[in-house]
Design an enzyme around this catalytic site. Structure first.
Site, PDB file in Angstrom:
ATOM      1  N   VAL A  98     -25.479 -41.784 -41.579  1.00  0.00           N
ATOM      2  CA  VAL A  98     -24.084 -41.805 -42.026  1.00  0.00           C
ATOM      3  C   VAL A  98     -23.088 -41.953 -40.882  1.00  0.00           C
ATOM      4  O   VAL A  98     -21.894 -42.137 -41.127  1.00  0.00           O
ATOM      5  CB  VAL A  98     -23.743 -40.551 -42.850  1.00  0.00           C
TER       6      VAL A  98
ATOM      7  N   TYR B 227     -21.266 -18.918 -38.464  1.00  0.00           N
ATOM      8  CA  TYR B 227     -21.162 -20.192 -39.193  1.00  0.00           C
ATOM      9  C   TYR B 227     -20.182 -21.127 -38.493  1.00  0.00           C
ATOM     10  O   TYR B 227     -20.328 -22.340 -38.517  1.00  0.00           O
ATOM     11  CB  TYR B 227     -20.764 -19.931 -40.642  1.00  0.00           C
TER      12      TYR B 227
ATOM     13  N   LYS C 166     -17.042 -27.538 -43.635  1.00  0.00           N
ATOM     14  CA  LYS C 166     -17.210 -27.392 -45.084  1.00  0.00           C
ATOM     15  C   LYS C 166     -15.866 -27.245 -45.793  1.00  0.00           C
ATOM     16  O   LYS C 166     -15.707 -27.675 -46.941  1.00  0.00           O
ATOM     17  CB  LYS C 166     -18.100 -26.188 -45.398  1.00  0.00           C
TER      18      LYS C 166
ATOM     19  N   ILE D  53     -29.905 -19.873 -48.385  1.00  0.00           N
ATOM     20  CA  ILE D  53     -31.291 -20.144 -48.736  1.00  0.00           C
ATOM     21  C   ILE D  53     -32.039 -20.490 -47.452  1.00  0.00           C
ATOM     22  O   ILE D  53     -31.496 -21.159 -46.564  1.00  0.00           O
ATOM     23  CB  ILE D  53     -31.396 -21.323 -49.729  1.00  0.00           C
TER      24      ILE D  53
END
Length: 254
Positions: free
Chosen positions: A64, A154, A161, A190
């Site tokens: 991408v 993060y 995000k 996860i």
């Protein structure tokens, strides 16, 4: 079957533990036709067997960050299928050194890289494949609660995000006139290959299990089932949304 014969592109499968893999499994169970992308030869070695396992009709290269490759991918998909019904965007990346310590120490290059791959890639993918979505359709992307609240380590990915979620809303407005819906799934943490780069990830999992209303972590199957809803006609009037699949953790305060 909710997705019978729908032609669906799965962008971002890394291995059989990834969220995109769980989504693809649920899509296949609902009768979808699948095709999988890979960014380079190293990942292709993992993706080709997954495609074969899940009955994928073809795989194709898609880096991408390279506009020429994006254009080539569109040509490949058009030659194979002619049109597309659903695009699943599960692509994100940040340098490991930018996922610990202080956010303020993020380098300019690290910031640009995370934004390019994790946020702008959705914009370029939507622009590229929009002409093939001739009958309307659905675009799904993956986000995380660190876009809205500070999550330790993060860091720059949370900022990326946040940009991704804002992009979902603007893309939904742009593409809605063609009957194309754009939504994000905000999955709880996860154990995936991507998550392994986040320092202290096990602590996050333990915290969710203790404090989420459902007192458990989520699975790729949980996310996949929600993705089925967003890809299907059941969510025909849902667009521009961030839908949480996190055992309810996002609603909690102190």
């Amino acid at each position: 079957m909710l997705l019978k014969d729908k032609k669906i592109l799965i962008l971002g499968v890394a291995n059989n533990k990834s969220i995109a893999y769980g989504i693809a499994q649920e899509f296949k169970a609902q009768g979808a036709r699948l095709a999988f992308s890979y960014p380079g030869e190293a990942i292709q070695k993992r993706v080709d067997p997954i495609s074969e396992e899940l009955g994928g009709e073809f795989t194709f290269r898609l880096d991408v960050t390279d506009d020429a490759q994006v254009a080539a991918a569109v040509r490949t998909v058009e030659e194979q299928w002619g049109s597309v019904d659903v695009v699943v965007h599960s692509i994100a990346f940040a340098q490991r050194e930018d996922l610990h310590g202080r956010f303020i120490d993020t380098s300019r290059e690290g910031f640009k890289l995370a934004m390019d791959i994790s946020a702008y890639s959705l914009v370029c993918v939507c622009k590229a494949f929009e002409p093939l979505m001739t009958e309307g359709g659905s675009v799904l992307t993956m986000t995380y609660y660190g876009s809205q609240k500070v999550i330790t380590n993060y860091n720059v990915m949370g900022v990326a995000k946040a940009a991704l979620e804002a992009s979902v809303r603007y893309l939904a407005a742009d593409m809605g006139e063609r009957g194309i819906r754009v939504n994000a799934v905000s999955a709880g943490p996860i154990k995936t290959l991507a998550a392994s780069g986040i320092s202290g990830f096990k602590t996050i999992l333990n915290h969710i299990e203790e404090h989420a209303p459902l007192r458990r972590n989520v699975t790729t199957q949980d996310v996949g089932r929600t993705a089925v809803f967003l890809a299907s006609d059941l969510s025909g009037a849902v667009t521009g949304e961030v839908l949480f699949v996190d055992a309810g953790y996002n609603v909690m305060g102190i």
